[in-house]
Scaffold this motif. Structure first.
Motif, PDB file in Angstrom:
ATOM      1  N   GLU A 182       0.836  -1.190   0.000  1.00 57.39           N
ATOM      2  CA  GLU A 182       0.000   0.000   0.000  1.00 57.39           C
ATOM      3  C   GLU A 182       0.881   1.253   0.000  1.00 57.39           C
ATOM      4  O   GLU A 182       0.604   2.229  -0.692  1.00 57.39           O
ATOM      5  CB  GLU A 182      -0.871  -0.023   1.262  1.00 57.39           C
ATOM      6  CG  GLU A 182      -2.129   0.807   1.172  1.00 57.39           C
ATOM      7  CD  GLU A 182      -2.928   0.695   2.473  1.00 57.39           C
ATOM      8  OE1 GLU A 182      -3.418   1.721   2.934  1.00 57.39           O
ATOM      9  OE2 GLU A 182      -2.999  -0.424   3.014  1.00 57.39           O
ATOM     10  N   LYS A 183       1.956   1.225   0.789  1.00 60.16           N
ATOM     11  CA  LYS A 183       2.877   2.369   0.864  1.00 60.16           C
ATOM     12  C   LYS A 183       3.604   2.557  -0.464  1.00 60.16           C
ATOM     13  O   LYS A 183       3.835   3.671  -0.910  1.00 60.16           O
ATOM     14  CB  LYS A 183       3.863   2.174   2.012  1.00 60.16           C
ATOM     15  CG  LYS A 183       3.222   2.478   3.359  1.00 60.16           C
ATOM     16  CD  LYS A 183       4.019   1.950   4.522  1.00 60.16           C
ATOM     17  CE  LYS A 183       3.234   2.217   5.823  1.00 60.16           C
ATOM     18  NZ  LYS A 183       3.671   1.438   6.948  1.00 60.16           N
ATOM     19  N   LEU A 220      11.225   0.579   4.008  1.00 64.58           N
ATOM     20  CA  LEU A 220      10.001  -0.135   4.385  1.00 64.58           C
ATOM     21  C   LEU A 220      10.295  -1.465   5.072  1.00 64.58           C
ATOM     22  O   LEU A 220       9.424  -2.033   5.730  1.00 64.58           O
ATOM     23  CB  LEU A 220       9.113  -0.376   3.153  1.00 64.58           C
ATOM     24  CG  LEU A 220       8.490   0.863   2.501  1.00 64.58           C
ATOM     25  CD1 LEU A 220       7.642   0.468   1.301  1.00 64.58           C
ATOM     26  CD2 LEU A 220       7.652   1.659   3.498  1.00 64.58           C
ATOM     27  N   SER A 221      11.523  -1.958   4.933  1.00 65.51           N
ATOM     28  CA  SER A 221      11.851  -3.271   5.501  1.00 65.51           C
ATOM     29  C   SER A 221      12.178  -3.185   6.996  1.00 65.51           C
ATOM     30  O   SER A 221      12.368  -4.197   7.645  1.00 65.51           O
ATOM     31  CB  SER A 221      13.020  -3.896   4.745  1.00 65.51           C
ATOM     32  OG  SER A 221      14.215  -3.218   5.090  1.00 65.51           O
ATOM     33  N   THR A 222      12.259  -1.975   7.547  1.00 67.30           N
ATOM     34  CA  THR A 222      12.570  -1.832   8.965  1.00 67.30           C
ATOM     35  C   THR A 222      11.447  -1.110   9.692  1.00 67.30           C
ATOM     36  O   THR A 222      10.714  -0.332   9.089  1.00 67.30           O
ATOM     37  CB  THR A 222      13.898  -1.061   9.166  1.00 67.30           C
ATOM     38  OG1 THR A 222      14.052  -0.798  10.564  1.00 67.30           O
ATOM     39  CG2 THR A 222      13.907   0.245   8.410  1.00 67.30           C
ATOM     40  N   ARG A 235      14.314  11.971  13.105  1.00 67.20           N
ATOM     41  CA  ARG A 235      14.180  10.553  12.764  1.00 67.20           C
ATOM     42  C   ARG A 235      12.986  10.366  11.844  1.00 67.20           C
ATOM     43  O   ARG A 235      12.072  11.178  11.835  1.00 67.20           O
ATOM     44  CB  ARG A 235      13.944   9.714  14.025  1.00 67.20           C
ATOM     45  CG  ARG A 235      15.044   9.793  15.051  1.00 67.20           C
ATOM     46  CD  ARG A 235      16.209   8.911  14.663  1.00 67.20           C
ATOM     47  NE  ARG A 235      17.182   8.887  15.748  1.00 67.20           N
ATOM     48  CZ  ARG A 235      17.239   7.917  16.659  1.00 67.20           C
ATOM     49  NH1 ARG A 235      16.406   6.912  16.620  1.00 67.20           N
ATOM     50  NH2 ARG A 235      18.148   7.963  17.597  1.00 67.20           N
ATOM     51  N   TYR A 236      13.017   9.273  11.112  1.00 67.31           N
ATOM     52  CA  TYR A 236      11.947   8.974  10.155  1.00 67.31           C
ATOM     53  C   TYR A 236      11.393   7.578  10.377  1.00 67.31           C
ATOM     54  O   TYR A 236      12.150   6.654  10.666  1.00 67.31           O
ATOM     55  CB  TYR A 236      12.483   9.069   8.724  1.00 67.31           C
ATOM     56  CG  TYR A 236      12.959  10.453   8.362  1.00 67.31           C
ATOM     57  CD1 TYR A 236      12.110  11.364   7.749  1.00 67.31           C
ATOM     58  CD2 TYR A 236      14.258  10.845   8.667  1.00 67.31           C
ATOM     59  CE1 TYR A 236      12.544  12.639   7.437  1.00 67.31           C
ATOM     60  CE2 TYR A 236      14.704  12.129   8.365  1.00 67.31           C
ATOM     61  CZ  TYR A 236      13.843  13.005   7.749  1.00 67.31           C
ATOM     62  OH  TYR A 236      14.279  14.274   7.442  1.00 67.31           O
ATOM     63  N   GLU A 237      10.100   7.432  10.234  1.00 66.50           N
ATOM     64  CA  GLU A 237       9.471   6.120  10.262  1.00 66.50           C
ATOM     65  C   GLU A 237       8.409   6.102   9.181  1.00 66.50           C
ATOM     66  O   GLU A 237       7.898   7.147   8.791  1.00 66.50           O
ATOM     67  CB  GLU A 237       8.859   5.828  11.635  1.00 66.50           C
ATOM     68  CG  GLU A 237       7.716   6.757  12.010  1.00 66.50           C
ATOM     69  CD  GLU A 237       7.130   6.445  13.386  1.00 66.50           C
ATOM     70  OE1 GLU A 237       7.097   5.269  13.744  1.00 66.50           O
ATOM     71  OE2 GLU A 237       6.727   7.389  14.080  1.00 66.50           O
TER      72      GLU A 237
END
Ligand SMILES: [Zn+2]
Ligand SMILES: [Zn+2]
Length: 147
Positions: free
Chosen positions: A4-5, A32-34, A83-85
């Motif tokens: 979806e992202k 996206l894998s973390t 930081r980014y998520e």
């Protein structure tokens, strides 16, 4: 969720007239894998491990694109570090942050969410979002302090 992202970003890129690039795909996959809350530097080091040709400036620019596209959230730690998520608009959680080691714990609390709406309402606000950071010392840092 990851698919979806990716779709959300593809739609954004198409709308912006951005040509798809292999580098951007690589960065998106690794991001996206973390589920960590990464600094630009940390994401760059992850990217560099498998793709040494991608520079830190590219990682930074690409992260900004992810934020603009609405699939990443940027947060500023109490010390000022960014930081980014990855997070979609409908997803939500708040953060507990250790001011010693920058460890981040995610939480969601229905009572706090409800209270925030009540407070906003009391002041005549229609709530569209909030940023909640609880700062403190994590258990590991507390334990280290006692020794
Ligand atoms: Zn800590
Ligand atoms: Zn988070």
């Amino acid at each position: 969720m990851i698919l979806e992202k990716k779709r959300l970003f593809d739609a954004y890129a198409a709308k912006q007239g951005l040509r798809s690039t292999r580098q951007r795909d690589v960065i998106l996959d690794i991001f996206l894998s973390t589920h960590e809350h990464l600094s630009v530097e940390e994401l760059y080091l992850k990217v560099k491990a498998s793709h040494p040709g991608i520079g830190q400036a590219t990682v930074y620019r690409t992260l900004k694109l992810f934020v603009d596209a609405g699939l990443a959230r940027e947060m500023t730690l109490p010390g000022g570090q960014t930081r980014y998520e990855h997070q979609l608009a409908g997803e939500h959680h708040d953060h507990l942050i250790c001011t010693r080691c920058n460890r981040i714990v995610e939480f969601e609390d229905a009572t706090i969410e409800r209270l925030q709406h009540e407070i906003a309402q009391r002041h005549g606000f229609r709530l569209t979002g909030h940023k909640m950071q609880l700062c403190g010392i994590c258990p590991a840092c507390s334990a280290a302090e006692i020794q």
